[in-house]
Design an enzyme around this catalytic site. Structure first.
Site, PDB file in Angstrom:
ATOM      1  N   LYS A  44       0.686  -1.150  -0.126  1.00 48.01           N
ATOM      2  CA  LYS A  44      -0.039   0.034   0.072  1.00 48.01           C
ATOM      3  C   LYS A  44       0.734   1.137   0.071  1.00 48.01           C
ATOM      4  CE  LYS A  44      -1.107   1.641   3.794  1.00 48.01           C
ATOM      5  NZ  LYS A  44      -1.429   2.213   5.124  1.00 48.01           N
ATOM      6  N   THR A  45       1.781   1.365   0.804  1.00 51.01           N
ATOM      7  CA  THR A  45       2.677   2.508   0.922  1.00 51.01           C
ATOM      8  C   THR A  45       3.527   2.905  -0.229  1.00 51.01           C
ATOM      9  OG1 THR A  45       2.870   2.261   3.343  1.00 51.01           O
ATOM     10  CG2 THR A  45       4.387   3.730   2.468  1.00 51.01           C
ATOM     11  N   ASP A  92      -4.620   8.228   3.147  1.00 51.29           N
ATOM     12  CA  ASP A  92      -4.451   6.809   3.615  1.00 51.29           C
ATOM     13  C   ASP A  92      -5.122   6.517   4.546  1.00 51.29           C
ATOM     14  OD1 ASP A  92      -2.820   4.639   3.848  1.00 51.29           O
ATOM     15  OD2 ASP A  92      -1.109   5.902   4.913  1.00 51.29           O
ATOM     16  N   GLU A  93      -5.178   5.091   4.933  1.00 56.13           N
ATOM     17  CA  GLU A  93      -6.060   4.509   6.078  1.00 56.13           C
ATOM     18  C   GLU A  93      -7.509   5.192   5.940  1.00 56.13           C
ATOM     19  OE1 GLU A  93      -4.529   2.163   7.337  1.00 56.13           O
ATOM     20  OE2 GLU A  93      -2.239   2.500   7.702  1.00 56.13           O
ATOM     21  N   GLN A 139      -9.293  -4.247   7.844  1.00 57.33           N
ATOM     22  CA  GLN A 139      -8.571  -3.662   8.991  1.00 57.33           C
ATOM     23  C   GLN A 139      -9.088  -2.628   9.574  1.00 57.33           C
ATOM     24  OE1 GLN A 139      -4.101  -4.342   8.511  1.00 57.33           O
ATOM     25  NE2 GLN A 139      -4.763  -4.245   6.353  1.00 57.33           N
ATOM     26  N   ARG A 152      -0.159 -10.337  10.772  1.00 60.45           N
ATOM     27  CA  ARG A 152       1.368  -9.843  11.034  1.00 60.45           C
ATOM     28  C   ARG A 152       2.439 -10.715  10.960  1.00 60.45           C
ATOM     29  NH1 ARG A 152      -0.055  -5.588  10.021  1.00 60.45           N
ATOM     30  NH2 ARG A 152      -1.831  -6.654   9.153  1.00 60.45           N
TER      31      ARG A 152
END
Length: 791
Positions: A65-66, A253-254, A289, A635
């Site tokens: 994503k980043t 973002d997010e 998420q 994770r």
């Protein structure tokens, strides 16, 4: 919006904020397009190159994503679609903003200057508010209050309104106002019902007065930054139009973590980006998420993106670069049980790998022992402690692991908070216990003499210290003398006398009472437990849970002296930070992190999913808990291990526990199941999981088993294995705190962690007589029961 071939933005005048230098608008020869797009998969490349119109990028865990965000930003600048100062790029943290800026510079091959609109929601909103402050009654030099200043001001407002600020605290009102502002609600938009949340209907009045006082002081709190922006945009369309013309592209973002105020702010700015009617807004997020509903995040914001922006394109990033096939398969199968999601399936080229291990253990100590052994085995194979993380649902679960690590000398760090015995509430409770044991422990006495607030200020404490030095005695001894003189007067002297009487009573009662019961009694009668109940901060419930875990810890020792000696040894053994350490944290703190080996303990009903979350939010709460489980599993890069216990100790009482429903939802083809004795039992992943779990224990061998749970099983395997004993040894008749009355009415149904459900028969101060359904009539303090409806 013109095409990329024809668009050449006019350079802003030299004096314009955010103007760019020649370096900020590099030529195409600086870095070729092939270079900065190299290595992107087709979906990532599509997300970067789709610049026109609304775009939602559903970026699953570990899907890059980043990289997509930063490459998209670099592409817009590199292709001369907009100047850096014409791009609004919003993140949730300053760290993310810095990382994005650095990555863009690296992709561009040179430093990019003049990006004034890359930052967090609140930092950008503050910049806009400074420009237009007068439109909401402020000056551009306004002060942004921190939490302490906000509470201090609210306390003044509450007292001026003639409201009891002990019952209706400023901190509670601050939490209400923060919640209203997160929903974009100014005082005039509140309903009468909203107002009844504080001081029997005075909530709106206090909120209104508080906002007026902020204007007089030329100040704004954190929530005002976005709220004032929304007000300006809604009431002054000419101002909003200027930002529509200014920003050609919006990147967020997010997006799944946005609250209502952030959503409204973004919607207003995105209505007409570029001044052409095109919505060049790109939101990146993952509905699977969204785990921050408890602090105002609205997953619906991302779910209805295509309704908010008709014609929006949705690109799913599903290729995972982090985890193995089995880890992704288990996580995807679990999250598929959620109904409110847009849907995607993670995949990887890293086929196979270790299946997700699900292990049943006897109890908490066994869980800590087995996980510690696995970590030591991992280290013996040449791997690092830094590769390992233990992710718990609640911070109270950390204690068993911390004590085990300290005993074994395993280095660890607690991320997102202090270690268990270093937590504020645990240190305070220990100070009360130290004063109970000793009348010469000055440090403990000073810590608790005005905790909770008794009206004994710093001046009075200083006089006690001076008297103690002059008389060469302990502060407690000096206090017993000084309360009979005039050095300390008024409320402080009365409070000190009452505190000394409490101490004397507790010491006398401690001669006969069990040390765990005395700890409960002191925490309740001192008002310490109630202090955290009245504190509406988001961390307060966690502090109360930690105090319960403290009682559990004390129950493992025969006496208070033995427990306090254990604590002293534990604190003495602890060392400073090391380079190679195990990471211990809550699941919420783990978002955005990754580790080769991840342990997920405590997967039992009531703990995970959290019973409190289910009670407060119903199905929405369950789905958020499931998303939290999904975050936990994803994770892991190489191995994920899940644990559940047959029983747990709660307030000194052993209780049976059911495995989490999330375990049943894991696809069996991606999971290995075993008992503590390492007996493979795939039938555990069925609706009869608990029954199968019991059978696997019955078949296990007891060689080398020393945990409390195993000993109980051996002693009681023919008599209701796993159930808590029906009779709890003894009960204490507690004296009610002076001047206090119970919050529970006769006939009200309550729940006690030891005795279960019952009905209140009588109330004497804070002491209740309760007829429990299974334990019979007991006398308990109201601080240690809950309303049945809240359990």
């Amino acid at each position: 919006m013109p095409s990329s071939d024809s668009f050449q933005p006019a350079p802003p005048p030299p004096s314009t904020a955010g103007s760019i230098s020649s370096r900020a608008m590099p030529t195409r020869t600086a870095v070729s397009e092939a270079d900065y797009l190299d290595g992107l998969n087709p979906e990532q490349r599509d997300a970067v190159l789709t610049t026109e119109g609304p775009l939602l990028v559903l970026a699953g865990a570990g899907t890059g994503k980043t990289r997509v965000l930063t490459t998209r930003l670099a592409h817009i600048i590199r292709s001369r679609l907009a100047y850096p100062s014409q791009i609004l790029s919003v993140t949730f943290t300053n760290k993310a903003a810095r990382e994005m800026r650095e990555r863009v510079a690296k992709l561009m091959g040179e430093q990019v200057e003049g990006m004034p609109w890359l930052g967090t929601f609140h930092s950008i909103a503050a910049k806009i508010l400074r420009i237009h402050a007068e439109l909401v009654g402020l000056k551009s030099s306004f002060t942004i209050l921190d939490t302490d200043d906000q509470i201090r001001l609210l306390k003044q407002v509450i007292q001026a309104a003639g409201i009891d600020d002990k019952r209706w605290t400023a901190r509670y009102m601050a939490s209400l106002i923060d919640g209203w502002k997160n929903k974009g609600l100014t005082p005039d938009k509140l309903t009468a019902n909203d107002g009844f949340a504080f001081a029997e209907g005075k909530g709106v009045q206090i909120y209104t007065t508080y906002q007026n006082r902020l204007k007089v002081l030329n100040a704004a709190d954190f929530g005002d930054l976005l709220l004032h922006n929304i007000t300006i945009f809604q009431k002054h369309p000419d101002v909003l139009a200027k930002y529509h013309n200014k920003f050609r592209y919006l990147l967020v973002d997010e997006y799944q973590d946005t609250n209502v105020a952030q959503y409204l702010w973004l919607r207003l700015l995105a209505q007409n980006t570029g001044g052409t009617g095109a919505h060049n807004v790109c939101c990146v997020g993952d509905d699977d998420q969204s785990i921050y509903g408890w602090r105002g995040a609205e997953v619906d914001n991302i779910l209805r993106f295509d309704q908010d922006f008709p014609g929006a394109k949705v690109i799913r990033l599903e290729r995972n670069y982090r985890s193995t096939e089995h880890i992704l398969g288990a996580a995807s199968g679990l999250i598929a049980a959620n109904k409110d999601r847009l849907g995607k399936t993670l995949w990887t080229e890293d086929m196979g790998g270790n299946k997700v291990a699900v292990t049943g253990v006897w109890d908490g100590p066994a869980e800590a022992r087995i996980i510690s052994g696995d970590i030591e085995n991992w280290k013996s194979k040449g791997r690092s402690y830094n590769d390992v993380a233990i992710l718990v649902r609640a911070s109270r679960q950390m204690r068993n692991f911390e004590e085990r690590f300290i005993q074994l000398g395993l280095p660890y760090r607690v991320i997102g908070g202090p270690r268990f015995f270093e937590r504020l509430e645990i240190r305070d409770a220990h100070a009360y216990l130290r004063v109970l044991r000793s009348d010469t422990d000055d440090l403990a006495f000073e810590r608790i003499v005005n905790t909770p607030k008794r009206g004994i200020g710093a001046t009075s404490v200083r006089k006690l210290q001076e008297a103690a030095r002059a008389m060469n005695v302990s502060i407690e001894a000096a206090t017993r003398t000084i309360v009979r003189t005039d050095e300390v007067r008024g409320k402080a002297r009365s409070a000190l006398r009452a505190f000394l009487l409490d101490i004397d009573r507790w010491r006398k009662e401690a001669e006969d009472a069990k040390h765990t019961e005395m700890a409960e009694r002191i925490l309740d009668q001192s008002g310490y437990t109630q202090m955290w109940r009245d504190n509406k901060d988001a961390k307060s419930q966690g502090r109360l849970d930690n105090l319960k875990e403290l009682i559990n810890a004390m129950g493992e020792f025969d006496t208070l002296d033995a427990y306090m000696e254990h604590v002293s040894l534990v604190m003495d053994v602890e060392t400073g930070p090391q380079e190679d350490e195990i990471s211990l944290m809550t699941l919420h703190s783990a978002k955005g992190l990754e580790f080769p080996l991840v342990f997920l303990p405590g997967w039992e009903e009531g703990t995970f999913p959290s019973q409190r979350s289910l009670d407060e939010s119903g199905m929405a709460g369950l789905e958020e808990e499931r998303r939290l489980a999904y975050v936990g599993i994803t994770r892991a890069r190489e191995m994920a291990k899940i644990y559940f216990a047959a029983n747990r100790q709660l307030y000194g009482s052993w209780q049976s526990s059911l495995p989490s429903r999330f375990i049943d939802e894991l696809p069996i083809q991606h999971v290995d199941v075993e008992s503590e004795a390492n007996q493979y039992n795939p039938s555990l992943i069925t609706s009869r999981l608990q029954e199968s779990f019991g059978r696997s224990f019955t078949a296990a061998q007891d060689s080398g088993r020393t945990s409390p749970g195993w000993q109980r099983y051996k002693n009681n395997k023919d008599n209701n294995f796993g159930r808590a004993p029906k009779d709890i040894e003894g009960h204490a008749v507690r004296r009610p705190a002076k001047g206090k009355t119970s919050n529970y009415a006769v006939g009200e149904r309550v729940f006690h962690n030891k005795f279960g459900y019952g009905a209140v028969k009588a109330a004497d101060g804070t002491k209740l007589t309760v007829e429990f359904e299974k334990a019979g009539e007991k006398m308990v303090l109201d601080g240690f029961v809950q309303r049945a409806s809240e359990v």
